[in-house]
Design a protein around this motif. Structure first.
Motif, PDB file in Angstrom:
ATOM      1  N   SER A  15       0.819  -1.205   0.000  1.00  0.00           N
ATOM      2  CA  SER A  15       0.000   0.000   0.000  1.00  0.00           C
ATOM      3  C   SER A  15       0.855   1.258   0.000  1.00  0.00           C
ATOM      4  O   SER A  15       0.525   2.248  -0.666  1.00  0.00           O
ATOM      5  CB  SER A  15      -0.921  -0.007   1.232  1.00  0.00           C
ATOM      6  OG  SER A  15      -1.795   1.095   1.218  1.00  0.00           O
ATOM      7  N   LEU A  18       2.069   1.933  -3.537  1.00  0.00           N
ATOM      8  CA  LEU A  18       1.026   2.560  -4.347  1.00  0.00           C
ATOM      9  C   LEU A  18       0.853   4.034  -3.983  1.00  0.00           C
ATOM     10  O   LEU A  18       0.642   4.875  -4.862  1.00  0.00           O
ATOM     11  CB  LEU A  18      -0.296   1.814  -4.155  1.00  0.00           C
ATOM     12  CG  LEU A  18      -0.338   0.385  -4.703  1.00  0.00           C
ATOM     13  CD1 LEU A  18      -1.634  -0.299  -4.303  1.00  0.00           C
ATOM     14  CD2 LEU A  18      -0.181   0.375  -6.213  1.00  0.00           C
ATOM     15  N   ALA A  19       0.973   4.348  -2.696  1.00  0.00           N
ATOM     16  CA  ALA A  19       0.854   5.748  -2.273  1.00  0.00           C
ATOM     17  C   ALA A  19       1.992   6.583  -2.838  1.00  0.00           C
ATOM     18  O   ALA A  19       1.787   7.728  -3.270  1.00  0.00           O
ATOM     19  CB  ALA A  19       0.840   5.831  -0.742  1.00  0.00           C
ATOM     20  N   LEU A  63      -7.338   8.197  -3.920  1.00  0.00           N
ATOM     21  CA  LEU A  63      -6.583   6.958  -3.789  1.00  0.00           C
ATOM     22  C   LEU A  63      -5.368   7.131  -2.888  1.00  0.00           C
ATOM     23  O   LEU A  63      -5.023   6.228  -2.116  1.00  0.00           O
ATOM     24  CB  LEU A  63      -6.145   6.465  -5.168  1.00  0.00           C
ATOM     25  CG  LEU A  63      -7.237   5.880  -6.067  1.00  0.00           C
ATOM     26  CD1 LEU A  63      -6.663   5.469  -7.406  1.00  0.00           C
ATOM     27  CD2 LEU A  63      -7.910   4.693  -5.398  1.00  0.00           C
ATOM     28  N   TYR A  67      -4.674   4.816   0.303  1.00  0.00           N
ATOM     29  CA  TYR A  67      -3.460   4.028   0.495  1.00  0.00           C
ATOM     30  C   TYR A  67      -2.793   4.339   1.830  1.00  0.00           C
ATOM     31  O   TYR A  67      -2.308   3.432   2.520  1.00  0.00           O
ATOM     32  CB  TYR A  67      -2.480   4.293  -0.650  1.00  0.00           C
ATOM     33  CG  TYR A  67      -2.964   3.815  -2.001  1.00  0.00           C
ATOM     34  CD1 TYR A  67      -3.753   2.683  -2.131  1.00  0.00           C
ATOM     35  CD2 TYR A  67      -2.642   4.512  -3.172  1.00  0.00           C
ATOM     36  CE1 TYR A  67      -4.201   2.255  -3.368  1.00  0.00           C
ATOM     37  CE2 TYR A  67      -3.077   4.086  -4.411  1.00  0.00           C
ATOM     38  CZ  TYR A  67      -3.858   2.961  -4.505  1.00  0.00           C
ATOM     39  OH  TYR A  67      -4.304   2.539  -5.728  1.00  0.00           O
ATOM     40  N   THR A  71      -2.339   1.616   4.782  1.00  0.00           N
ATOM     41  CA  THR A  71      -1.008   1.342   5.339  1.00  0.00           C
ATOM     42  C   THR A  71      -1.025   1.420   6.858  1.00  0.00           C
ATOM     43  O   THR A  71      -0.503   0.541   7.557  1.00  0.00           O
ATOM     44  CB  THR A  71       0.013   2.342   4.772  1.00  0.00           C
ATOM     45  OG1 THR A  71       0.036   2.237   3.346  1.00  0.00           O
ATOM     46  CG2 THR A  71       1.400   2.054   5.315  1.00  0.00           C
ATOM     47  N   ALA A  87      -8.698  -1.955  -1.283  1.00  0.00           N
ATOM     48  CA  ALA A  87      -7.663  -1.135  -1.925  1.00  0.00           C
ATOM     49  C   ALA A  87      -7.138  -1.808  -3.188  1.00  0.00           C
ATOM     50  O   ALA A  87      -6.912  -1.149  -4.214  1.00  0.00           O
ATOM     51  CB  ALA A  87      -6.521  -0.871  -0.943  1.00  0.00           C
ATOM     52  N   THR A  91      -7.708  -0.332  -7.010  1.00  0.00           N
ATOM     53  CA  THR A  91      -6.500  -0.082  -7.806  1.00  0.00           C
ATOM     54  C   THR A  91      -6.563  -0.810  -9.142  1.00  0.00           C
ATOM     55  O   THR A  91      -6.231  -0.238 -10.199  1.00  0.00           O
ATOM     56  CB  THR A  91      -5.259  -0.525  -7.027  1.00  0.00           C
ATOM     57  OG1 THR A  91      -5.197   0.191  -5.786  1.00  0.00           O
ATOM     58  CG2 THR A  91      -3.994  -0.240  -7.817  1.00  0.00           C
ATOM     59  N   ALA A 126       1.459  -0.951 -10.402  1.00  0.00           N
ATOM     60  CA  ALA A 126       0.242  -0.802  -9.616  1.00  0.00           C
ATOM     61  C   ALA A 126      -0.659  -2.033  -9.734  1.00  0.00           C
ATOM     62  O   ALA A 126      -1.218  -2.501  -8.735  1.00  0.00           O
ATOM     63  CB  ALA A 126      -0.518   0.451 -10.056  1.00  0.00           C
ATOM     64  N   ALA A 130      -1.533  -4.401  -6.638  1.00  0.00           N
ATOM     65  CA  ALA A 130      -2.934  -4.606  -6.258  1.00  0.00           C
ATOM     66  C   ALA A 130      -3.274  -6.088  -6.193  1.00  0.00           C
ATOM     67  O   ALA A 130      -3.941  -6.549  -5.255  1.00  0.00           O
ATOM     68  CB  ALA A 130      -3.841  -3.890  -7.252  1.00  0.00           C
TER      69      ALA A 130
END
Length: 352
Positions: A15, A18-19, A63, A67, A71, A87, A91, A126, A130
């Motif tokens: 996560s 992705l952030a 998003l 994320y 987390t 999440a 994604t 991503a 995911a």
């Protein structure tokens, strides 16, 4: 669902990755355009003198918040499996179309080769992250160590009904507008849903029709889950409402900017319904967010008293506690009745 420590750490790392990806694209747009112009573009108040074409939408900002929240949740609680799943699902929904739309001719005409190459790499990362989050949430489950370990709970009856009504109605409205889109502009089908040269979209986002349909399905699923008071209803409902909110907010911003309310009676019926839909979308998203953000029913610490386990509810001990007047080795006091060993005789025989 309870996650092992390894699964929680893995989900938190995925996560966080992705952030970081989303934050990088947001920083790029703010640096190239400026926050004010970027915000106006997200709102639909386009400026022909804009310095650069943005690559993100308001969904990317949502998003990023999701994320970060996932987390933190994965690191702090063992019952974060549903948060990892939602999440990962969102994604995949947002990033998967980029695998085939980033290389289209329309994207080539709008964005540079460097940006498109970076966007394609980020889309692959991503999608992989995911999928890994969903697998981690499923493979990292474990049963509770004991009955005192906290487990996720679904929303209460009132919260479930309110969330069902708000999100399911919002999803139905979105689907209705998509049906109207197909009937009114059939020439844009199927580019409206899978991407193509006839439909504009952001570099990191999905086609508009794809995004709307997936959001509607997420809202309906979250609403039904809330009505059933499922354990995964809270994270799914919160994320669905959070993604739903920007579309309604920016729709209201456009209404206020163009003074549409002052001329509401002069507008066509379809445009009037569009305005009302924006206000309803804001109301539904806020109602679901507030309802699901409030603490739900909390199970009392310890085992369930009706489960037949725990202090005072399990099998009787081998040696019952003594009663007044009870002699050692007998289950009932003198003179007692019922089942079990009889009381000792009043006149014990010799050698007793």
């Amino acid at each position: 669902m309870i996650l092992t420590r390894g699964a929680r750490v893995t989900g938190a790392v995925l996560s966080a990755v992705l952030a970081v990806i989303v934050a990088g694209w947001l920083i790029r747009d703010v640096d190239a355009i400026g926050f004010g112009q970027l915000w106006r573009n997200w709102s639909g108040l386009y400026d022909i003198h804009i310095r650069s074409v943005p690559t993100t939408s308001a969904t990317d900002l949502v998003l990023f918040v999701v994320y970060v929240a996932v987390t933190v949740a994965a690191l702090r609680t063992a019952s974060a499996a549903s948060a990892l799943v939602v999440a990962g699902v969102v994604t995949l929904t947002v990033r998967l179309p980029g695998l085939w739309t980033i290389g289209s001719r329309r994207m080539e005409a709008v964005y540079s080769d460097e940006l498109r190459s970076r966007a394609l790499i980020c889309a692959f990362v991503a999608v992989a992250a995911a999928a890994a989050m969903i697998i981690t949430a499923g493979a990292g489950r474990r049963p509770p160590v004991d009955s005192y370990e906290p487990t996720p709970t679904g929303p209460g009856p009132g919260t479930g009904v309110l969330t069902f009504l708000a999100l399911s109605a919002a999803g139905a409205v979105l689907i209705a507008w998509e049906i109207r889109q197909i009937v009114r502009d059939p020439e844009f089908f199927p580019d409206w849903y899978v991407g193509g040269d006839r439909v504009a979209q952001y570099l990191t986002g999905p086609p508009p029709g794809w995004a709307t349909v997936m959001l509607a399905l997420l809202c309906v699923f979250a609403g039904i889950s809330a009505a059933a008071r499922a354990r995964h209803a809270r994270p799914f409902g919160l994320v669905a409402a959070a993604v739903l909110l920007p579309g309604g907010v920016f729709g209201v911003v456009r209404i206020v900017h163009y003074d549409m309310l002052e001329h509401f009676a002069d507008l066509s019926t379809e445009l009037q319904l569009s305005l009302l839909s924006s206000f309803f979308q804001v109301f539904a998203a806020l109602a679901a967010l507030i309802a699901l953000a409030l603490p739900g029913p909390v199970r009392a610490p310890g085992p369930d008293p009706w489960s037949g386990s725990g202090p005072g509810w399990g099998p009787a001990p081998a040696t019952p506690p003594p009663y007044p007047g009870q002699r050692p080795g007998y289950g009932y006091p003198q003179g007692g009745g019922g089942f079990g060993p009889p009381p000792p005789p009043s006149q014990p025989p010799p050698g007793w």
